[in-house]
Scaffold this motif. Structure first.
Motif, PDB file in Angstrom:
ATOM      1  N   UNK A  35       7.460   0.676  32.341  1.00 12.07           N
ATOM      2  CA  UNK A  35       6.226   1.138  32.764  1.00 12.07           C
ATOM      3  C   UNK A  35       5.290  -0.047  32.360  1.00 12.07           C
ATOM      4  N   UNK A  36       5.572  -0.968  31.381  1.00 19.56           N
ATOM      5  CA  UNK A  36       4.700  -2.066  30.923  1.00 19.56           C
ATOM      6  C   UNK A  36       5.769  -3.031  30.429  1.00 19.56           C
ATOM      7  N   UNK A  37       4.896  -4.234  30.239  1.00 25.07           N
ATOM      8  CA  UNK A  37       5.916  -5.412  29.643  1.00 25.07           C
ATOM      9  C   UNK A  37       5.128  -5.972  28.373  1.00 25.07           C
ATOM     10  N   UNK A  38       3.929  -5.153  27.942  1.00 26.98           N
ATOM     11  CA  UNK A  38       3.249  -5.657  26.695  1.00 26.98           C
ATOM     12  C   UNK A  38       2.439  -6.902  26.845  1.00 26.98           C
ATOM     13  N   UNK A  39       2.191  -7.204  27.926  1.00 24.79           N
ATOM     14  CA  UNK A  39       1.140  -8.511  28.229  1.00 24.79           C
ATOM     15  C   UNK A  39      -0.172  -7.989  29.089  1.00 24.79           C
ATOM     16  N   UNK A  40      -1.128  -8.239  28.543  1.00 23.88           N
ATOM     17  CA  UNK A  40      -2.224  -8.080  29.343  1.00 23.88           C
ATOM     18  C   UNK A  40      -2.428  -9.260  30.485  1.00 23.88           C
ATOM     19  N   UNK A  41      -2.140  -8.906  31.617  1.00 24.93           N
ATOM     20  CA  UNK A  41      -2.297  -9.742  32.904  1.00 24.93           C
ATOM     21  C   UNK A  41      -2.375  -8.976  34.143  1.00 24.93           C
ATOM     22  N   UNK A  42      -2.864  -9.762  35.187  1.00 25.10           N
ATOM     23  CA  UNK A  42      -3.224  -9.344  36.442  1.00 25.10           C
ATOM     24  C   UNK A  42      -2.468 -10.340  37.564  1.00 25.10           C
ATOM     25  N   UNK A  43      -1.841  -9.841  38.629  1.00 22.76           N
ATOM     26  CA  UNK A  43      -1.330 -10.469  39.597  1.00 22.76           C
ATOM     27  C   UNK A  43      -1.899 -10.157  41.076  1.00 22.76           C
ATOM     28  N   UNK A  44      -2.195 -11.293  41.933  1.00 28.87           N
ATOM     29  CA  UNK A  44      -2.749 -11.062  43.094  1.00 28.87           C
ATOM     30  C   UNK A  44      -1.822 -11.388  44.026  1.00 28.87           C
ATOM     31  N   UNK A  45      -1.700 -10.719  45.092  1.00 28.45           N
ATOM     32  CA  UNK A  45      -0.577 -11.050  46.189  1.00 28.45           C
ATOM     33  C   UNK A  45      -1.181 -10.994  47.683  1.00 28.45           C
TER      34      UNK A  45
END
Length: 296
Positions: A35-45
């Motif tokens: 459900x999560x990877x332990x990193x604050x980030x955002x990805x745009x596609x």
């Protein structure tokens, strides 16, 4: 008039550990995605010429840090937004648009009011006094154009042997129609386009054939050309190795990738495979595309 039909089938297979023996009747769906990877980030596609897709993760530590710095009620008093930023070829910001979102949704579709632009997104909070508090910044993307490109890439102007290699690399050699047949179809289509172009370029005819020439021009005065191509995009772990149709592709620093493929009539099989950085896990997605063009 041209009717074009595209049929897409997407088959995803789960990860598998290399070296393990599996019974012939056993299908390994792999471990469920976390459900999560332990990193604050955002990805745009990029999705299409006018739409983008963004997803994000915000860790508990980030929530605590923001509350500590801006107040315990910051997520209540401030509005959560995605700030879409359009940039020029020099990557200088041209303008920004704020789209209200729900942070709990963890993904959103964003609409661009024009095609072909380059964008990045900033996930953040907008306070009542207009301040913007950045949470995470995405990667940069460029949306495709909503028309046939007017740029003729020299890699498509090639001899038949090289064209076969291009078709085979894109999966064309793995379907029912052979590479040579596809090459002939492409050649016929380009020949048709060239003929239409030459019809439009007629500027003079002899006086003896004036009447016949006028009739031909009347018959050919109305014309239509249409075509389409395929944009493939996705994302995986930054350290993974990805192949498309058994050919390795380069990932962007954030693990995303995108490809622009020719789309001839017939069936096109596109196998995509990702191997983890430690070479222990593999995930595959198989996309089947069928195009049928009818001229009337």
């Amino acid at each position: 008039m041209s009717d074009q039909t595209l049929t897409l089938n997407n088959i995803t297979s789960g990860g598998r550990s290399q070296g393990a023996e599996e019974p012939s009747n056993f299908m390994d769906h792999g471990a469920p995605l976390p459900q999560h990877y332990g990193e604050t980030r955002t990805v745009l596609l990029p999705r299409d010429p006018h739409w983008m897709y963004i997803y994000w993760e915000i860790t508990e530590k980030t929530y605590v840090d923001l509350k500590s710095k801006h107040g315990e009620n910051i997520f209540i008093t401030a509005q959560s937004v995605v700030r879409m930023v359009e940039v020029n070829p020099s990557l200088q910001p041209l303008r920004s648009l704020d789209v209200p979102v729900s942070l709990d949704a963890k993904n959103w579709y964003l609409h661009a009011d024009k095609e072909g632009g380059s964008w990045y997104a900033e996930l953040g909070l907008k306070t009542p006094d207009g301040r913007f508090i950045l949470i995470a910044k995405s990667n940069l993307i460029t949306l495709p154009n909503a028309r046939v490109s007017d740029i003729i890439d020299e890699k498509w102007v090639t001899i038949k042997e090289e064209l076969e290699k291009v078709l085979e690399a894109s999966g064309g050699g793995k379907v029912g129609m052979g590479s040579l047949e596809l090459a002939r179809m492409l050649a016929q289509r380009w020949e048709t386009l060239a003929q239409i172009s030459s019809w439009r370029g007629i500027s003079s005819i002899s006086s003896m054939n004036m009447t016949m020439g006028e009739e031909k021009r009347k018959e050919r005065s109305f014309w239509l050309v249409a075509d389409c191509e395929l944009v493939l995009y996705g994302a995986t772990e930054k350290t993974a190795t990805v192949t498309v149709a058994e050919k390795p592709i380069e990932l962007y620093p954030d693990g995303t990738f995108s490809l622009r493929l020719a789309l001839p009539d017939g069936n096109l099989e596109i196998p995509i495979e990702a191997v983890s950085g430690d070479q222990k896990d593999t995930r595959t997605i198989h996309i089947s595309v069928t195009r049928k063009t009818e001229n009337k």
